[in-house]
Motif scaffolding. Structure first.
Motif, PDB file in Angstrom:
ATOM      1  N   ALA A  78       0.845  -1.194   0.000  1.00 39.23           N
ATOM      2  CA  ALA A  78       0.000   0.000   0.000  1.00 39.23           C
ATOM      3  C   ALA A  78       0.880   1.244   0.000  1.00 39.23           C
ATOM      4  O   ALA A  78       0.584   2.235   0.645  1.00 39.23           O
ATOM      5  N   THR A  79       1.960   1.188  -0.740  1.00 36.29           N
ATOM      6  CA  THR A  79       2.889   2.309  -0.802  1.00 36.29           C
ATOM      7  C   THR A  79       2.253   3.519  -1.474  1.00 36.29           C
ATOM      8  O   THR A  79       2.335   4.632  -0.971  1.00 36.29           O
ATOM      9  N   SER A  80       1.600   3.289  -2.606  1.00 38.76           N
ATOM     10  CA  SER A  80       1.100   4.423  -3.383  1.00 38.76           C
ATOM     11  C   SER A  80      -0.376   4.337  -3.743  1.00 38.76           C
ATOM     12  O   SER A  80      -0.872   5.179  -4.481  1.00 38.76           O
ATOM     13  N   ALA A  81      -1.079   3.339  -3.233  1.00 32.20           N
ATOM     14  CA  ALA A  81      -2.514   3.209  -3.521  1.00 32.20           C
ATOM     15  C   ALA A  81      -3.181   2.383  -2.425  1.00 32.20           C
ATOM     16  O   ALA A  81      -2.533   1.566  -1.773  1.00 32.20           O
ATOM     17  N   ASP A  82      -4.481   2.622  -2.229  1.00 30.18           N
ATOM     18  CA  ASP A  82      -5.257   1.770  -1.329  1.00 30.18           C
ATOM     19  C   ASP A  82      -5.240   0.351  -1.878  1.00 30.18           C
ATOM     20  O   ASP A  82      -5.211   0.153  -3.097  1.00 30.18           O
ATOM     21  N   VAL A  83      -5.265  -0.648  -0.980  1.00 32.59           N
ATOM     22  CA  VAL A  83      -5.207  -2.041  -1.398  1.00 32.59           C
ATOM     23  C   VAL A  83      -6.238  -2.850  -0.616  1.00 32.59           C
ATOM     24  O   VAL A  83      -6.318  -2.724   0.614  1.00 32.59           O
ATOM     25  N   LYS A  84      -7.001  -3.673  -1.327  1.00 30.63           N
ATOM     26  CA  LYS A  84      -7.886  -4.608  -0.646  1.00 30.63           C
ATOM     27  C   LYS A  84      -7.030  -5.712  -0.037  1.00 30.63           C
ATOM     28  O   LYS A  84      -6.055  -6.162  -0.636  1.00 30.63           O
ATOM     29  N   ALA A  85      -7.401  -6.138   1.161  1.00 34.09           N
ATOM     30  CA  ALA A  85      -6.649  -7.171   1.873  1.00 34.09           C
ATOM     31  C   ALA A  85      -7.623  -7.960   2.730  1.00 34.09           C
ATOM     32  O   ALA A  85      -8.833  -7.729   2.693  1.00 34.09           O
ATOM     33  N   VAL A  86      -7.083  -8.883   3.492  1.00 33.32           N
ATOM     34  CA  VAL A  86      -7.855  -9.670   4.445  1.00 33.32           C
ATOM     35  C   VAL A  86      -7.231  -9.489   5.814  1.00 33.32           C
ATOM     36  O   VAL A  86      -6.006  -9.420   5.937  1.00 33.32           O
ATOM     37  N   ALA A  87      -8.094  -9.397   6.849  1.00 37.56           N
ATOM     38  CA  ALA A  87      -7.597  -9.269   8.219  1.00 37.56           C
ATOM     39  C   ALA A  87      -8.415 -10.149   9.138  1.00 37.56           C
ATOM     40  O   ALA A  87      -9.614 -10.356   8.917  1.00 37.56           O
ATOM     41  N   SER A  88      -7.759 -10.678  10.155  1.00 38.58           N
ATOM     42  CA  SER A  88      -8.456 -11.396  11.217  1.00 38.58           C
ATOM     43  C   SER A  88      -9.031 -10.342  12.147  1.00 38.58           C
ATOM     44  O   SER A  88      -8.295  -9.571  12.758  1.00 38.58           O
TER      45      SER A  88
END
Length: 132
Positions: A78-88
């Motif tokens: 996520a250095t230069s853009a929003d990123v979809k991810a997964v989190a607990s």
């Protein structure tokens, strides 16, 4: 703002016994500017945007609150853009505290507060993996 990381971590490396992964994990958005984050990074929700950033007690945007803390499941850039991810985001699950990563320089007291908040959510960091 980068955290100390271990680049060879696999997705979900911090998880011990848990309910089904689709019950304890949710899709989230990691805010731009967070850099490269690895599985096991303790992140927290930014109140205004609902996005996530590194849990940082020095900020005042919501990401400083232990109650907003969750654990990043997968590697993101996520250095230069929003990123979809997964989190607990909730348990029941046991967590290997040795596999958690915090913002560089975070105090032991802040780490304990974050782990206690995770425990309230059912993400039990095992006592023998306290990491103090």
């Amino acid at each position: 703002m980068p955290a100390v990381t271990f680049e060879n971590r696999r997705d979900g490396c911090y998880l011990g016994e848990s309910a089904a992964l689709n019950i304890i994990n949710e899709e989230i958005v990691v805010a731009s500017g967070q850099g490269v984050l690895f599985p096991g990074t303790v992140i927290a929700k930014i109140t205004a945007s609902g996005k996530y950033g590194i849990h940082d007690t020095a900020l005042s945007d919501g990401s400083q609150l232990p109650a907003n803390a969750v654990i990043l499941f997968n590697r993101v850039d996520a250095t230069s853009a929003d990123v979809k991810a997964v989190a607990s985001v909730r348990g029941p699950a046991t967590i290997n505290g040795n596999m958690l990563t915090y913002k560089a320089g975070m105090s032991n007291a802040a780490k304990i507060a974050a782990r206690n908040a995770l425990r309230v959510k059912g993400l039990a960091v095992l006592p023998q993996h306290a990491g103090e």
